[in-house]
Design an enzyme around this catalytic site. Structure first.
Site, PDB file in Angstrom:
ATOM      1  CG  ASN A   9      59.812 -16.166  49.400  1.00 42.51           C
ATOM      2  OD1 ASN A   9      60.190 -15.472  50.350  1.00 42.51           O
ATOM      3  ND2 ASN A   9      60.587 -17.037  48.798  1.00 42.51           N
ATOM      4  NE  ARG A  90      61.713 -19.411  52.132  1.00 46.23           N
ATOM      5  CZ  ARG A  90      62.886 -18.854  51.844  1.00 46.23           C
ATOM      6  NH1 ARG A  90      62.947 -17.770  51.106  1.00 46.23           N
ATOM      7  NH2 ARG A  90      63.996 -19.382  52.305  1.00 46.23           N
ATOM      8  CG  HIS A 179      67.534 -24.449  51.768  1.00 44.21           C
ATOM      9  ND1 HIS A 179      68.875 -24.614  51.517  1.00 44.21           N
ATOM     10  CD2 HIS A 179      67.208 -23.264  51.219  1.00 44.21           C
ATOM     11  CE1 HIS A 179      69.335 -23.573  50.836  1.00 44.21           C
ATOM     12  NE2 HIS A 179      68.334 -22.733  50.650  1.00 44.21           N
ATOM     13  NE  ARG A 240      73.561 -17.036  53.025  1.00 44.64           N
ATOM     14  CZ  ARG A 240      72.427 -17.582  52.571  1.00 44.64           C
ATOM     15  NH1 ARG A 240      72.381 -18.866  52.269  1.00 44.64           N
ATOM     16  NH2 ARG A 240      71.342 -16.862  52.454  1.00 44.64           N
ATOM     17  CD  GLU A 385      62.330 -23.898  48.361  1.00 43.25           C
ATOM     18  OE1 GLU A 385      62.860 -23.514  47.311  1.00 43.25           O
ATOM     19  OE2 GLU A 385      62.691 -23.536  49.485  1.00 43.25           O
TER      20      GLU A 385
END
Ligand code: AMP
Length: 399
Positions: A9, A90, A179, A240, A385
């Site tokens: 990733n 990813r 996600h 965020r 993940e």
């Protein structure tokens, strides 16, 4: 000997890697190189015999991956002692081009490059990771797994924004969602915990980490999700804002002379929990709230109220809900968030068991936190993940 996938990733200044056992979902070893390109970088490698750290400067992603390979050699396990079948990458944005993971080839690289305008921070870093890994592991197949892919099943009325229709063709403006790897993994695990086929259950997944998103999953397919064209929309997150009035951009340009970039940055990096309290770490917000800090209390209330609104909205979208699932750092660990978000929803058949919610008793495989007779199960399931990326890489190879 079990099969392994090296999962990578790559972020703009970081590179995370995990050597995954595809059967068990365990990381045999993993690591993170941070502050790539700075005077002092930080590399931590978690190997079978413990953690090893190194603060030497790492110039670029190629040097970062080389450092990872050296760490495998020095601290184990040596990569040539393990049966590695693929490298899984990813990739954040697959646009509407990728509804599934795909084998990396030059066409894929060109397509991910075309999508850079939609994910200007993430896709270039992901591509860098792919290119570097292809150079270092030329004999292994490389598979790209997209954060957006799981949400490509959204119906047009869920992904279309009510804006001039030409914006979709001209600029790709629509909801993509993110996600996806986590939502896919967790919703499948939820079906397993319920002892049902994923194709017959409806779940609402709440991925609450530093980034947060909610997804409505009908019969194994994503039908709506809270993140939008970018990961900014939806729930309140660490830094965020989530949902807000789109007119705020124009208003700040007029009254505060702020450029689009400045407002964009503030909404992505200086908002959410951080904007309201000064810190983005949920644990710190919780501590301050327990000490009676008013801004922490307000941030907690805003966060949980937004969550509750999405639960209600996705309940309406799905009609029948078999389970609500909490995952990621906050979702797995904060009993108070789960309790606040579900408070007062008993008439929807959602009955939290306070004792179970407060004490999960080791949640590795997932746990029920609802009462035995709750029509809607409430589950806490750790996301994984890396394992999902590893499994998908193997699946692509078997096609
Ligand atoms: P993730 O992105 O999944 O690693 O989640 C990161 C977020 O989870 C951060 O806001 C952490 O503060 C939060 N988190 C981690 N552990 C806990 C905990 N025990 N209680 C509450 N929040 C936590």
């Amino acid at each position: 000997m079990s099969e392994h996938v090296l999962v990578i990733n790559a972020g703009s200044s970081s590179l995370k890697y995990s050597l995954m056992d595809t059967g068990s979902g365990d990381a045999v070893a993993s690591g993170l190189v941070e502050k790539i390109g700075e005077d002092q970088s930080h590399h931590v490698h978690h190997g079978p015999s413990g953690d090893a750290e190194d603060d030497q400067a790492v110039a670029d992603h190629e040097a970062a991956l080389e450092a990872a390979v050296r760490a495998f050699e020095k601290h184990g396990p040596a990569l040539d002692s393990v049966d590695i079948v693929a490298v899984g990458h990813r990739v954040v944005h697959g646009g509407d081009r990728f509804a599934e993971p795909a084998l990396v080839d030059n066409d894929l690289i060109a397509a991910v490059n075309d999508l850079v305008p939609l994910a200007p921070l993430h896709n270039p870093a992901n591509l860098e990771g792919i290119e570097v890994a292809r150079r270092l592991f030329p004999d292994l197949p490389h598979v790209a797994v997209f954060d957006t892919a799981f949400h490509q099943t959204l119906p047009p009325y869920a992904y279309t924004y009510a804006v001039p229709a030409s914006w979709l063709d001209d600029y790709g403006i629509r909801r993509y969602g993110f996600h996806g790897t986590s939502h896919a993994f967790v919703s499948e695990q939820a079906a397993r915990l319920l002892d049902r086929d994923p194709g017959e259950v409806n779940v609402i997944v709440l991925h609450l980490g530093n980034g947060c998103s909610a997804t409505a999953v009908r019969a194994g397919k994503s039908v709506d999700t809270s993140m939008g064209m970018t990961p900014l929309e939806g729930l309140v997150m660490g830094t965020r804002s989530g949902d807000l009035d789109p007119a705020i951009h124009g208003h700040l340009a007029r009254v505060a002379d702020r450029t689009a970039e400045e407002t964009d940055r503030a909404l992505n990096k200086e908002s959410g929990l951080k904007g309201l309290t000064g810190v983005n770490d949920f644990r710190e917000v919780s501590r301050r709230r327990a000490d009676g800090d008013e801004s922490a209390q307000l941030a907690f209330d805003v966060y949980c109220y937004r969550l509750k609104k999405y639960i209600g909205a996705y309940y309406a979208v799905l009609g029948t809900v078999d389970a609500i699932v909490f995952t990621a750092g906050v979702g797995q660990n904060s009993a108070e968030v789960r309790a606040a978000a579900l408070d007062g929803l008993e008439s929807l058949g959602i009955h939290l068991d306070p004792a179970r919610n407060a004490d999960l008793g080791g949640v590795l495989a997932g746990a029920f936190v609802s009462t035995d007779d709750s029509p809607v199960a409430v589950l806490v399931i750790p996301t994984n993940e890396e394992w999902q990326i590893a499994r998908q890489a193997v699946e692509v190879l078997s096609r």
